[in-house]
Design a protein around this motif. Sequence first.
Motif, PDB file in Angstrom:
ATOM      1  N   UNK A 262       1.058  -1.882  -0.508  1.00 22.33           N
ATOM      2  CA  UNK A 262       0.036  -0.157   0.230  1.00 22.33           C
ATOM      3  C   UNK A 262       0.839   1.526   0.362  1.00 22.33           C
ATOM      4  N   UNK A 263       2.132   1.733   1.162  1.00 20.94           N
ATOM      5  CA  UNK A 263       3.004   2.079   0.828  1.00 20.94           C
ATOM      6  C   UNK A 263       3.785   2.876  -0.156  1.00 20.94           C
ATOM      7  N   UNK A 264       3.687   1.774  -1.619  1.00 23.05           N
ATOM      8  CA  UNK A 264       4.244   2.159  -3.001  1.00 23.05           C
ATOM      9  C   UNK A 264       3.131   2.831  -3.416  1.00 23.05           C
ATOM     10  N   UNK A 265       1.679   2.004  -3.180  1.00 22.06           N
ATOM     11  CA  UNK A 265       0.971   2.207  -4.333  1.00 22.06           C
ATOM     12  C   UNK A 265       0.793   4.233  -3.991  1.00 22.06           C
ATOM     13  N   UNK A 266       0.559   4.487  -2.743  1.00 26.30           N
ATOM     14  CA  UNK A 266       0.382   5.330  -2.370  1.00 26.30           C
ATOM     15  C   UNK A 266       1.721   6.669  -2.829  1.00 26.30           C
ATOM     16  N   UNK A 267       2.748   5.747  -3.259  1.00 22.13           N
ATOM     17  CA  UNK A 267       4.713   7.033  -2.997  1.00 22.13           C
ATOM     18  C   UNK A 267       4.109   6.945  -4.748  1.00 22.13           C
ATOM     19  N   UNK A 268       3.606   6.063  -5.723  1.00 18.00           N
ATOM     20  CA  UNK A 268       3.329   6.215  -7.080  1.00 18.00           C
ATOM     21  C   UNK A 268       2.401   7.421  -7.659  1.00 18.00           C
ATOM     22  N   UNK A 269       1.629   7.121  -6.309  1.00 15.33           N
ATOM     23  CA  UNK A 269      -0.064   8.246  -7.073  1.00 15.33           C
ATOM     24  C   UNK A 269       0.952   9.838  -5.840  1.00 15.33           C
ATOM     25  N   UNK A 270       1.901   9.658  -5.679  1.00 18.29           N
ATOM     26  CA  UNK A 270       2.079  11.013  -5.167  1.00 18.29           C
ATOM     27  C   UNK A 270       2.948  11.899  -5.755  1.00 18.29           C
ATOM     28  N   UNK A 271       3.752  10.965  -6.637  1.00 15.35           N
ATOM     29  CA  UNK A 271       5.082  11.494  -7.360  1.00 15.35           C
ATOM     30  C   UNK A 271       4.131  11.394  -8.776  1.00 15.35           C
ATOM     31  N   UNK A 272       3.560  10.765  -9.435  1.00 12.29           N
ATOM     32  CA  UNK A 272       2.757  10.789 -10.688  1.00 12.29           C
ATOM     33  C   UNK A 272       4.141  10.846 -11.816  1.00 12.29           C
ATOM     34  N   UNK A 273       4.640   9.097 -11.733  1.00 17.31           N
ATOM     35  CA  UNK A 273       5.722   8.587 -12.372  1.00 17.31           C
ATOM     36  C   UNK A 273       5.891   8.650 -13.753  1.00 17.31           C
ATOM     37  N   UNK A 278       4.496   3.669 -13.342  1.00 12.31           N
ATOM     38  CA  UNK A 278       3.167   3.530 -13.331  1.00 12.31           C
ATOM     39  C   UNK A 278       2.189   2.965 -13.308  1.00 12.31           C
ATOM     40  N   UNK A 279       2.489   1.666 -14.691  1.00 16.90           N
ATOM     41  CA  UNK A 279       2.359   0.681 -14.873  1.00 16.90           C
ATOM     42  C   UNK A 279       3.157  -0.520 -14.404  1.00 16.90           C
ATOM     43  N   UNK A 280       4.205  -0.997 -14.250  1.00 14.18           N
ATOM     44  CA  UNK A 280       4.907  -1.500 -13.297  1.00 14.18           C
ATOM     45  C   UNK A 280       4.699  -1.845 -11.644  1.00 14.18           C
ATOM     46  N   UNK A 281       4.534  -0.167 -11.398  1.00 18.80           N
ATOM     47  CA  UNK A 281       4.702  -0.284 -10.415  1.00 18.80           C
ATOM     48  C   UNK A 281       3.319  -0.548  -9.294  1.00 18.80           C
ATOM     49  N   UNK A 282       2.344  -0.207 -10.436  1.00 12.28           N
ATOM     50  CA  UNK A 282       0.849  -0.610  -9.618  1.00 12.28           C
ATOM     51  C   UNK A 282       0.632  -2.053  -9.684  1.00 12.28           C
ATOM     52  N   UNK A 283       1.103  -1.700 -11.109  1.00 18.30           N
ATOM     53  CA  UNK A 283       1.084  -3.633 -10.545  1.00 18.30           C
ATOM     54  C   UNK A 283       2.037  -4.692  -9.859  1.00 18.30           C
ATOM     55  N   UNK A 284       2.750  -4.535  -9.045  1.00 15.55           N
ATOM     56  CA  UNK A 284       3.411  -4.758  -7.840  1.00 15.55           C
ATOM     57  C   UNK A 284       3.153  -4.828  -6.852  1.00 15.55           C
ATOM     58  N   UNK A 285       2.811  -3.482  -6.744  1.00 18.24           N
ATOM     59  CA  UNK A 285       1.640  -2.862  -5.385  1.00 18.24           C
ATOM     60  C   UNK A 285       0.565  -3.628  -5.260  1.00 18.24           C
ATOM     61  N   UNK A 286      -0.318  -3.971  -6.255  1.00 17.60           N
ATOM     62  CA  UNK A 286      -1.461  -4.746  -5.724  1.00 17.60           C
ATOM     63  C   UNK A 286      -1.093  -5.542  -6.287  1.00 17.60           C
TER      64      UNK A 286
END
Length: 306
Positions: A262-273, A278-286
Amino acid sequence: MFSDGRGTEIGEALRGLEQDPVIVLFALLTQLSDVWFLFLLGGVHYIAGDELPQWGLERRHGLFVLGLLLTYVALIGVLKQFFMLPRPPGAGTPPDIQWVPSVLRGVFANISTADGYGFPSGHALGSTLVWGGFALVVGKDERSRLWLALASAVIVIVSLARVILGVHYIIDVVVGTVIGLVVLGVLYEVADRGTAPGRVLVVAAGIGVLGLLQGFTFESVAAVGSAVGAWLVWRAVADSTPAHPSNRREVVAGFAVFGLAGGLFVLLYSLESSLLVTFFGTAIAVGGVVGAPLAGTQLVEQSGGG
């Protein structure tokens, strides 16, 4: 119905009842169907299983609820981009309530306003889909009606809150609720009454791809990345994931993994990389959330606590 004047007399009457305490109360209540809360609702029940007294779930049912959330996130993006109808005037301006502490005004502004397209209401659709799905799988025997009543109350309260806060017209929440009911009914049957959550994850991924056809944005890429990651990990761990936790240590370890994901997802959301990240990060997070129960079990076994 789909013009800028889609507000009705009912909506105007509700907004006419606004009082400062009412606005603050409904701003808080609307969080019951915000994505972060629905994510916790599905994720916590998926990991904890029947360790939660009175409202525990078999883990496949928990993942079904989480899959409904992923479906909602993908679907609402597609619908809003398709209709492209605006919100009521002033939806992005926070209410001027002097007694809200200055340190909390940023948070209050965030939960009491909205931007982007307004039709249909995401909160109404999401609350119907996720809370309704939760009630369907958690209710047992005589408790089924109680859970359905609770879910109905949440849906009505959140829908009213969106109108009272002035971020939606009444037709937005009505249509959002109706779409939620239809989609929930279909997915409940497709997923064999919630026991085959992988099918819902496939649907969520498919809808996410439709969102990409409308445009590559952070939201559309995150939606499809989340669903694809969840589906791939579930395919890998479905047969190995225990239907029920054997002890609370496994649940605690699973929650630790859940927190990191969940922390990884929040980080991705806040940074909007970048979209690729975003694709690979959210895939890994969820995907990490989906794998959390099995990871928790393995962590406990390796520590000698199994």
